[in-house]
Design a protein around this motif. Structure first.
Motif, PDB file in Angstrom:
ATOM      1  N   GLU A 160       0.833  -1.206   0.000  1.00  0.00           N
ATOM      2  CA  GLU A 160       0.000   0.000   0.000  1.00  0.00           C
ATOM      3  C   GLU A 160       0.864   1.251   0.000  1.00  0.00           C
ATOM      4  OE1 GLU A 160      -3.578   2.155   2.553  1.00  0.00           O
ATOM      5  OE2 GLU A 160      -3.114   0.040   2.897  1.00  0.00           O
ATOM      6  N   ALA A 161       1.980   1.213   0.722  1.00  0.00           N
ATOM      7  CA  ALA A 161       2.873   2.378   0.760  1.00  0.00           C
ATOM      8  C   ALA A 161       3.471   2.640  -0.619  1.00  0.00           C
ATOM      9  CB  ALA A 161       3.985   2.151   1.791  1.00  0.00           C
ATOM     10  N   GLU A 162       3.865   1.600  -1.319  1.00  0.00           N
ATOM     11  CA  GLU A 162       4.420   1.755  -2.669  1.00  0.00           C
ATOM     12  C   GLU A 162       3.364   2.263  -3.641  1.00  0.00           C
ATOM     13  OE1 GLU A 162       7.861  -1.749  -2.613  1.00  0.00           O
ATOM     14  OE2 GLU A 162       5.744  -2.278  -2.952  1.00  0.00           O
ATOM     15  N   ALA A 163       2.140   1.706  -3.512  1.00  0.00           N
ATOM     16  CA  ALA A 163       1.045   2.148  -4.386  1.00  0.00           C
ATOM     17  C   ALA A 163       0.682   3.603  -4.109  1.00  0.00           C
ATOM     18  CB  ALA A 163      -0.174   1.247  -4.201  1.00  0.00           C
ATOM     19  N   ARG A 164       0.721   4.004  -2.848  1.00  0.00           N
ATOM     20  CA  ARG A 164       0.426   5.405  -2.491  1.00  0.00           C
ATOM     21  C   ARG A 164       1.461   6.349  -3.091  1.00  0.00           C
ATOM     22  NH1 ARG A 164      -2.279   8.751   0.587  1.00  0.00           N
ATOM     23  NH2 ARG A 164      -3.545   7.109   1.524  1.00  0.00           N
ATOM     24  N   LYS A 165       2.733   5.997  -2.974  1.00  0.00           N
ATOM     25  CA  LYS A 165       3.794   6.846  -3.521  1.00  0.00           C
ATOM     26  C   LYS A 165       3.606   7.047  -5.026  1.00  0.00           C
ATOM     27  CE  LYS A 165       8.839   7.155  -3.893  1.00  0.00           C
ATOM     28  NZ  LYS A 165      10.136   6.472  -3.608  1.00  0.00           N
ATOM     29  N   SER A 166       3.287   5.966  -5.722  1.00  0.00           N
ATOM     30  CA  SER A 166       3.060   6.029  -7.162  1.00  0.00           C
ATOM     31  C   SER A 166       1.819   6.854  -7.481  1.00  0.00           C
ATOM     32  CB  SER A 166       2.904   4.609  -7.725  1.00  0.00           C
ATOM     33  OG  SER A 166       2.555   4.635  -9.082  1.00  0.00           O
ATOM     34  N   GLN A 195      -5.514   6.168 -10.282  1.00  0.00           N
ATOM     35  CA  GLN A 195      -4.568   5.099  -9.959  1.00  0.00           C
ATOM     36  C   GLN A 195      -4.769   4.675  -8.502  1.00  0.00           C
ATOM     37  OE1 GLN A 195      -2.682   3.283 -11.790  1.00  0.00           O
ATOM     38  NE2 GLN A 195      -2.419   4.400 -13.725  1.00  0.00           N
ATOM     39  N   GLY A 196      -3.843   3.886  -7.987  1.00  0.00           N
ATOM     40  CA  GLY A 196      -3.971   3.416  -6.605  1.00  0.00           C
ATOM     41  C   GLY A 196      -3.795   1.926  -6.448  1.00  0.00           C
ATOM     42  N   GLY A 197      -3.374   1.254  -7.534  1.00  0.00           N
ATOM     43  CA  GLY A 197      -3.160  -0.183  -7.449  1.00  0.00           C
ATOM     44  C   GLY A 197      -4.443  -0.925  -7.104  1.00  0.00           C
ATOM     45  N   MET A 198      -4.308  -1.968  -6.303  1.00  0.00           N
ATOM     46  CA  MET A 198      -5.454  -2.797  -5.929  1.00  0.00           C
ATOM     47  C   MET A 198      -6.068  -2.362  -4.595  1.00  0.00           C
ATOM     48  SD  MET A 198      -5.723  -4.838  -8.498  1.00  0.00           S
ATOM     49  CE  MET A 198      -4.986  -3.648  -9.638  1.00  0.00           C
ATOM     50  N   TYR A 199      -5.727  -1.161  -4.130  1.00  0.00           N
ATOM     51  CA  TYR A 199      -6.185  -0.671  -2.825  1.00  0.00           C
ATOM     52  C   TYR A 199      -7.356   0.296  -3.024  1.00  0.00           C
ATOM     53  CZ  TYR A 199      -1.794  -2.774  -1.441  1.00  0.00           C
ATOM     54  OH  TYR A 199      -0.770  -3.673  -1.247  1.00  0.00           O
ATOM     55  N   LEU A 200      -8.530  -0.128  -2.606  1.00  0.00           N
ATOM     56  CA  LEU A 200      -9.730   0.669  -2.851  1.00  0.00           C
ATOM     57  C   LEU A 200      -9.685   2.022  -2.159  1.00  0.00           C
ATOM     58  CD1 LEU A 200     -12.575  -2.033  -2.667  1.00  0.00           C
ATOM     59  CD2 LEU A 200     -11.286  -1.230  -4.659  1.00  0.00           C
ATOM     60  N   LEU A 202      -7.043   3.850  -1.745  1.00  0.00           N
ATOM     61  CA  LEU A 202      -6.204   4.712  -2.576  1.00  0.00           C
ATOM     62  C   LEU A 202      -6.939   5.108  -3.847  1.00  0.00           C
ATOM     63  CD1 LEU A 202      -2.660   3.085  -2.266  1.00  0.00           C
ATOM     64  CD2 LEU A 202      -3.668   4.941  -0.913  1.00  0.00           C
ATOM     65  N   ARG A 203      -7.693   4.179  -4.417  1.00  0.00           N
ATOM     66  CA  ARG A 203      -8.514   4.521  -5.585  1.00  0.00           C
ATOM     67  C   ARG A 203      -9.482   5.647  -5.243  1.00  0.00           C
ATOM     68  NH1 ARG A 203      -7.238   2.465 -10.784  1.00  0.00           N
ATOM     69  NH2 ARG A 203      -5.864   0.702 -10.396  1.00  0.00           N
ATOM     70  N   GLU A 204     -10.092   5.550  -4.081  1.00  0.00           N
ATOM     71  CA  GLU A 204     -11.051   6.579  -3.658  1.00  0.00           C
ATOM     72  C   GLU A 204     -10.363   7.933  -3.504  1.00  0.00           C
ATOM     73  OE1 GLU A 204     -14.830   7.937  -2.806  1.00  0.00           O
ATOM     74  OE2 GLU A 204     -14.285   5.880  -3.365  1.00  0.00           O
ATOM     75  N   GLU A 205      -9.180   7.928  -2.912  1.00  0.00           N
ATOM     76  CA  GLU A 205      -8.456   9.176  -2.709  1.00  0.00           C
ATOM     77  C   GLU A 205      -8.018   9.777  -4.048  1.00  0.00           C
ATOM     78  OE1 GLU A 205      -4.421  10.765  -0.437  1.00  0.00           O
ATOM     79  OE2 GLU A 205      -5.391   8.901   0.231  1.00  0.00           O
ATOM     80  N   SER A 206      -7.492   8.938  -4.926  1.00  0.00           N
ATOM     81  CA  SER A 206      -7.086   9.404  -6.253  1.00  0.00           C
ATOM     82  C   SER A 206      -8.270  10.001  -6.991  1.00  0.00           C
ATOM     83  CB  SER A 206      -6.495   8.241  -7.047  1.00  0.00           C
ATOM     84  OG  SER A 206      -6.208   8.616  -8.376  1.00  0.00           O
TER      85      SER A 206
END
Length: 390
Positions: A160-166, A195-200, A202-206
């Motif tokens: 999740e940290a890597e996906a957030r950075k991206s 974006q946000g990878g597979m983390y919902l 992060l998707r919501e925030e993006s």
């Protein structure tokens, strides 16, 4: 220029029927967009694309920048004049292609430095450069430069940290893309990419932060990058209907016929994928009643067309109508099997026409079902037909 009008919605899902007006024409949605990476949909004439109902196609910023180059594009006034396609065009930003270079590229906050896969030259792409290239291409829909978040990073699942950075860098690049397109006074429509990878979460925030930037349209990226199907479906179910209802929604790089119908139910308006063209060249054909592998020996003597319900150039009239009788002709499975076994170029040309026709016709049937208020019934029948098998 972009105007999006919703014509009708489905009461049982998030599906909607719309109309997208762009600088080079009007697009009826939901729509599938054939992929023309190098300025051509492989093996298909522009007239054939028109005849089968293509309304908008894709070009690729990265590859067209490499070859033939911006000086050539500029001399033709952009991609439309160069490839003689005068309907709308969407160009990818080049982010996915840069991501796919792997060890050949280095990503920093400023952009991406990489070695040209054509001649090894050292090149640099930033949000600003991508917008400049796409302005020269004069595509109707321009995509922001983003970093495609991988499903795996250095042999482990992306955290999740890597996906957030991206994701956060893609958001900063979205701002820069928007600022540059405005500086260039590009009249075409820029889409932001969730974006946000597979983390919902992060998707919501993006999604929320992109909506605050007020793009003309939005895309969902970072899927079909190696993740299991159920995780892709989870993103597809979560994200589209949360995007603004009055703006077009584009699911990038997806997918199978089943993915398209389910994507529509989730609120997606636009799709693209290399699957129908790539699979056609590799001998896998899509039909109303499931997938067909033309290389299988059982087709060697089969007089049937690929799909008895299909009206494409490859299928229509295969059961007995000849060209000299003024009919549309058509070809048997046996003939297509023979062309494939012999490596004849007509084989992948015909199978590509068939697969693209199938996808475009599927979207036409989806639009008709939405207009008639019977999308739920259509969706159920589609699943039953596809499960029946050829």
């Amino acid at each position: 220029m972009l105007q999006f009008d919703i014509l009708t919605t489905d009461a049982s899902s998030h599906a909607r029927r719309g109309q997208l007006t762009l600088n080079h024409g009007v697009v009826q949605t939901p729509i599938f967009m054939p992929v023309g990476t190098y300025g051509t949909v492989k093996g298909v004439m522009p007239q054939s694309l028109h005849d089968m109902g293509a309304q908008i196609i894709l070009g690729n910023t990265f590859h067209l920048w490499m070859r033939p180059g911006l000086d050539v594009m500029q001399s033709f006034g952009g991609l439309h004049g160069f490839e003689q396609w005068h309907k709308p065009i969407l160009t990818d930003s080049g982010g996915f292609q840069v991501w796919s270079l792997g060890a050949m590229r280095k990503i920093t906050e400023e952009g991406v430095t990489f070695a040209s896969p054509v001649n090894g030259d050292k090149l640099f792409m930033s949000p600003e450069v991508s917008m400049q290239i796409q302005t020269t291409l004069n595509s109707d829909i321009v995509m922001q430069l983003d970093e495609c978040t991988p499903y795996e990073t250095k042999g482990h699942l992306t955290t999740e940290a890597e996906a957030r950075k991206s994701m956060e860098m893609s958001l900063r690049w979205a701002v820069r893309s928007k600022n540059e397109i405005e500086r260039l006074q590009n009249p075409n429509a820029l889409f932001g990419i969730v974006q946000g990878g597979m983390y919902l979460n992060l998707r919501e925030e993006s999604l929320q932060r992109l909506v605050e930037m007020d793009f003309p349209g939005y895309a969902i990226g970072g899927v079909s990058v190696g993740e299991p199907k159920d995780e892709m479906l989870s993103i597809m179910a979560h994200t589209p209907h949360r995007l603004p209802a009055h703006k077009p929604r584009y699911l990038m790089g997806v997918g199978t016929p089943e993915d398209l119908v389910e994507g529509v139910a989730c609120g997606v308006d636009m799709f693209d994928c290399v699957m129908p063209t790539r699979n056609a060249r590799n001998g896998t054909l899509f039909t109303r009643f499931g997938d067909l592998k033309i290389r299988n020996a059982r087709h060697k003597t089969d007089h049937q067309p690929l799909d008895t319900t299909c009206t494409c150039h490859a299928c229509a009239g295969a059961a007995g109508v000849s060209w000299d009788e003024g009919g549309r002709g058509g070809f048997s499975r046996a003939y297509l099997h023979h062309l494939d076994r012999c490596g004849e170029m007509l084989g992948p040309m015909l199978t590509t026409i068939h697969n693209l026709h199938y996808y475009l016709n599927l979207m036409r049937e989806v639009r008709e079902a939405l207009e008639a208020g019977r999308f739920s019934a259509f969706r159920a029948q589609f699943k039953a037909d596809r499960a029946r098998g050829v």
